[in-house]
Write a protein that holds these residues in place. Structure first.
Motif, mmCIF file in Angstrom:
data_model
loop_
_atom_site.group_PDB
_atom_site.id
_atom_site.type_symbol
_atom_site.label_atom_id
_atom_site.label_comp_id
_atom_site.label_asym_id
_atom_site.label_seq_id
_atom_site.Cartn_x
_atom_site.Cartn_y
_atom_site.Cartn_z
ATOM 1 N N PRO A 228 68.673 135.136 83.082
ATOM 2 C CA PRO A 228 70.232 134.577 84.312
ATOM 3 C C PRO A 228 71.443 134.833 82.820
ATOM 4 O O PRO A 228 71.182 134.950 81.999
ATOM 5 C CB PRO A 228 69.630 133.462 83.898
ATOM 6 C CG PRO A 228 68.910 133.025 82.996
ATOM 7 C CD PRO A 228 68.171 134.387 83.091
ATOM 8 N N LEU B 216 78.755 134.820 72.732
ATOM 9 C CA LEU B 216 78.030 134.414 71.807
ATOM 10 C C LEU B 216 77.989 132.372 71.419
ATOM 11 O O LEU B 216 76.954 132.513 70.861
ATOM 12 C CB LEU B 216 78.055 135.054 70.813
ATOM 13 C CG LEU B 216 77.974 136.596 70.968
ATOM 14 C CD1 LEU B 216 78.719 137.288 69.892
ATOM 15 C CD2 LEU B 216 76.810 137.052 71.199
ATOM 16 N N ALA C 205 75.257 132.594 74.452
ATOM 17 C CA ALA C 205 74.536 133.800 74.468
ATOM 18 C C ALA C 205 73.718 134.980 74.176
ATOM 19 O O ALA C 205 73.358 134.500 73.076
ATOM 20 C CB ALA C 205 75.865 134.987 75.163
ATOM 21 N N GLU C 206 72.366 134.940 74.776
ATOM 22 C CA GLU C 206 71.252 136.008 73.385
ATOM 23 C C GLU C 206 71.302 137.314 73.708
ATOM 24 O O GLU C 206 70.558 138.469 72.435
ATOM 25 C CB GLU C 206 69.966 135.469 74.163
ATOM 26 C CG GLU C 206 69.261 134.037 74.085
ATOM 27 C CD GLU C 206 68.344 133.359 74.462
ATOM 28 O OE1 GLU C 206 67.661 134.510 75.356
ATOM 29 O OE2 GLU C 206 68.378 132.384 74.412
ATOM 30 N N ALA C 207 71.599 137.361 74.619
ATOM 31 C CA ALA C 207 72.295 139.245 74.953
ATOM 32 C C ALA C 207 73.997 138.959 75.561
ATOM 33 O O ALA C 207 73.961 138.516 76.743
ATOM 34 C CB ALA C 207 71.548 140.159 75.427
ATOM 35 N N GLU D 175 72.525 130.980 79.225
ATOM 36 C CA GLU D 175 72.265 129.284 80.152
ATOM 37 C C GLU D 175 73.494 129.324 81.176
ATOM 38 O O GLU D 175 75.026 129.385 80.333
ATOM 39 C CB GLU D 175 72.034 127.977 79.684
ATOM 40 C CG GLU D 175 71.789 126.880 80.636
ATOM 41 C CD GLU D 175 71.845 125.948 80.282
ATOM 42 O OE1 GLU D 175 71.656 125.646 78.205
ATOM 43 O OE2 GLU D 175 72.158 124.110 80.453
ATOM 44 N N ILE E 128 73.881 137.089 79.135
ATOM 45 C CA ILE E 128 72.201 136.497 79.019
ATOM 46 C C ILE E 128 72.337 135.473 78.393
ATOM 47 O O ILE E 128 72.581 135.231 77.419
ATOM 48 C CB ILE E 128 71.606 137.933 78.807
ATOM 49 C CG1 ILE E 128 71.468 138.559 79.587
ATOM 50 C CG2 ILE E 128 69.987 136.199 79.266
ATOM 51 C CD1 ILE E 128 69.961 139.467 79.089
ATOM 52 N N ALA F 68 74.583 140.344 65.478
ATOM 53 C CA ALA F 68 74.311 141.328 66.664
ATOM 54 C C ALA F 68 75.326 139.566 67.430
ATOM 55 O O ALA F 68 75.948 140.216 67.541
ATOM 56 C CB ALA F 68 73.836 141.242 67.372
ATOM 57 N N THR F 69 74.152 138.360 67.375
ATOM 58 C CA THR F 69 75.124 137.496 67.563
ATOM 59 C C THR F 69 75.405 136.493 67.158
ATOM 60 O O THR F 69 75.771 134.671 67.530
ATOM 61 C CB THR F 69 73.916 136.751 68.592
ATOM 62 O OG1 THR F 69 72.363 136.806 67.045
ATOM 63 C CG2 THR F 69 72.900 137.749 69.532
ATOM 64 N N THR F 70 75.787 136.889 65.893
ATOM 65 C CA THR F 70 77.006 135.861 65.500
ATOM 66 C C THR F 70 77.928 135.289 66.298
ATOM 67 O O THR F 70 79.150 136.550 66.524
ATOM 68 C CB THR F 70 77.132 136.559 63.878
ATOM 69 O OG1 THR F 70 76.174 136.742 63.016
ATOM 70 C CG2 THR F 70 77.990 135.608 63.175
ATOM 71 N N SER F 71 78.256 134.510 66.178
ATOM 72 C CA SER F 71 79.426 134.162 66.629
ATOM 73 C C SER F 71 80.232 133.594 65.242
ATOM 74 O O SER F 71 80.274 132.802 64.524
ATOM 75 C CB SER F 71 79.780 133.010 67.262
ATOM 76 O OG SER F 71 78.952 131.746 66.851
ATOM 77 N N SER G 236 64.732 132.977 71.505
ATOM 78 C CA SER G 236 65.002 132.819 72.453
ATOM 79 C C SER G 236 65.066 132.468 73.975
ATOM 80 O O SER G 236 63.628 132.487 73.757
ATOM 81 C CB SER G 236 65.611 133.709 72.710
ATOM 82 O OG SER G 236 64.499 135.190 71.973
ATOM 83 N N TYR H 130 66.200 132.908 77.067
ATOM 84 C CA TYR H 130 66.400 132.917 78.392
ATOM 85 C C TYR H 130 66.338 134.897 78.861
ATOM 86 O O TYR H 130 66.227 135.209 80.090
ATOM 87 C CB TYR H 130 68.039 132.895 78.867
ATOM 88 C CG TYR H 130 68.048 131.679 78.381
ATOM 89 C CD1 TYR H 130 68.174 130.775 80.074
ATOM 90 C CD2 TYR H 130 69.096 130.658 77.230
ATOM 91 C CE1 TYR H 130 68.544 129.671 80.128
ATOM 92 C CE2 TYR H 130 68.824 129.195 77.144
ATOM 93 C CZ TYR H 130 68.927 128.842 79.019
ATOM 94 O OH TYR H 130 68.847 127.482 78.744
ATOM 95 N N ILE H 131 66.743 135.632 77.350
ATOM 96 C CA ILE H 131 66.060 136.513 77.783
ATOM 97 C C ILE H 131 64.893 137.035 77.748
ATOM 98 O O ILE H 131 63.838 136.381 77.188
ATOM 99 C CB ILE H 131 66.684 137.198 75.968
ATOM 100 C CG1 ILE H 131 66.790 139.217 76.473
ATOM 101 C CG2 ILE H 131 65.903 137.468 75.003
ATOM 102 C CD1 ILE H 131 67.626 139.518 75.262
#
Lengths: 215, 250
Positions: free
Chosen positions: A104, A127, A131-133, A174, A172, B163-166, B239, B241-242
């Motif tokens: 989702p 992110l 966000a995971e992707a 919530e 991807i 890659a997912t760092t904010s 993770s 949701y992925i």
């Protein structure tokens, strides 16, 4: 003689007043400039939000520790070790973009002439909201993706691919949290639209967002 | 008599000019004080309590981070010991994936950038809004430029950028991977120093930062280095949701 002295005094007073006035006008203009430029790309101070982020992060870290402790037990048991490693490989392949993934999330479409920095900021906002992707114009962003480059023609390029308008960002995670992070008051979309005239942004929650593996 | 009357008129006009000017200055002063962002509504002891609470969370973060690194190391060691049952091919795949994600520390040649606030600005005051501060957007821009130079790995003050760092801010607090960072900020990047320095020296690469460094005394220094150490990622990776696309349903 006395009158001349009085006139000189008045002139000096007027001059000092004018200088003070000029100083204040410049100071005022600069303070406005400071406020507008900085606010447009960065969030305002909010100590409660800061505490909430820290609390959530620490909770996530504790969950991660629980998961890792379970994994350690599994990997230490010869019978479960192989299964545990396979699970870990699957998880990492999903995170590195080695396989097609779905989940989702949100679909964002940006129409307008924007600078690369707004794509950086928009991706960062997603992110930050967990966000995971994330993908931009169907290019999955991984550790191996290059940054958003601006070529001399003004177009934005990623992984040597020129990104054409409208820009599409998918994430991807919530759905409601991701959407809210973007559309909230004083959020990234409001700030983008205040900074760049005529930009249109459409955000939609999606039940399924699919991202292709990175070749 | 007429001369006196003229003098009186002259004085009156001058006074009027002063009154108008004074009013104008007064109005400007008012706007000025109002625009410098309203001062905090919290009492100083409340502010201290908030700071203590934040410091407590930050201390906890440090402990949790070390525990995560320790557990990941223990897991890797246990996996090495169980090589026979795991199969070495799986172990090799896992090692390569861990390196790609950022779960291993790396050392090699690269570039180190140190960036700090202007000398006369106070970051501790939550109401300070200034271009003389280093902002999260500056760090995002630097990371983006380093990525265009195709660097292998990046860290900011020891926080591995993955890659997912904010890289965000809440007021003047900068959060990388949601960890609190304080200036000066050291951005380390592993990659070809020549390519990276060339990219950083390109005047179009970081125009805003270059201007603020010149005008507002933000301190920015980049230099190539031989043995740059980039630590492993110590944050959350799980993770919810992925998931892998089920090919059978395609």
């Amino acid at each position: 003689m006395n009158q001349l002295h009085n006139i000189k005094k008045r002139e000096v007073s007027m001059l000092l007043t004018a200088v003070l006035l000029g100083f204040l006008i410049v100071l005022q203009a600069r303070s406005f400039e400071d406020v507008s430029d900085v606010i447009n790309r960065n969030n305002r101070s909010d100590v409660f939000r800061e505490i909430q982020i820290l609390k959530d992060t620490n909770d996530q870290l504790r969950d991660e520790i629980d998961d890792l402790e379970d994994q350690l037990v599994k990997v230490s048991n010869n019978q479960d070790a192989l299964e545990s490693v396979r699970e870990e490989i699957d998880q990492y392949e999903a995170l590195t973009g080695k396989i097609d993934v779905s989940g989702p999330g949100v679909h964002v479409q940006i129409s307008g002439d924007i600078q690369a920095l707004w794509l950086t900021d928009m991706v960062n906002e997603l992110l930050s909201a967990g966000a995971e992707a994330v993908s931009v114009n169907s290019i999955r962003l991984t550790n191996k993706t290059t940054g958003f480059d601006t070529i001399p023609s003004g177009q934005i390029m990623v992984n040597s691919v020129i990104l054409n308008e409208p820009y599409t960002i998918e994430a991807i995670g919530e759905r409601a949290v991701l959407e809210n992070a973007l559309i909230q008051s004083e959020g990234i979309i409001e700030r983008l639209q205040r900074s760049v005239n005529g930009v249109e942004v459409v955000v939609e929650q999606r039940d399924v967002v699919t991202m292709e593996k990175v070749l | 008599m007429e001369k006196q009357e003229q003098q009186f008129k002259k004085d009156w006009k001058l006074s009027a000019v002063f009154v108008v000017t004074g009013l104008f200055i007064g109005a400007l002063l008012t706007v000025q004080f109002q625009s410098s962002i309203p001062s905090s509504t919290f009492l100083s002891d409340e502010l201290r309590a908030q700071k203590d609470l934040i410091d407590g969370y930050v201390d906890d973060q440090g402990l949790l981070k070390s525990k995560i690194i320790g557990l990941r190391t223990e897991i890797s060691e246990a996996q090495e010991r169980a090589e026979a049952s795991i199969q070495s091919a799986n172990l090799e795949t896992l090692k390569a994936l861990k390196e790609e994600i950022g779960l291993t520390s790396l050392r090699g040649p690269g570039v180190e950038i140190v960036i700090d606030d202007g000398i006369f600005v106070n970051r501790d005051n939550p109401d300070t809004v200034s271009q003389s501060l280093v902002h999260a957007s500056d760090l995002r821009d630097i990371v983006n430029i380093l990525r265009t130079a195709r660097v292998q790995a990046i860290s900011i003050n020891g926080q591995r950028v993955i890659a997912t760092t904010s890289i965000s801010s809440v007021g003047n607090t900068i959060l990388v991977n949601n960890f609190h960072l304080l200036p000066p900020f050291t951005v380390s990047a592993l990659g070809d120093p020549e390519v990276v320095m060339q990219r950083l020296n390109d005047p179009t690469a970081l125009p805003d930062l270059a201007k603020r460094t010149k005008d507002l005394n933000i301190q920015f220094m980049a230099q190539s280095k031989e043995g740059i150490l980039i630590p492993e990622y110590s944050g959350n990776l799980s993770s919810q949701y992925i998931s892998e696309v089920d090919v059978t349903n395609q």
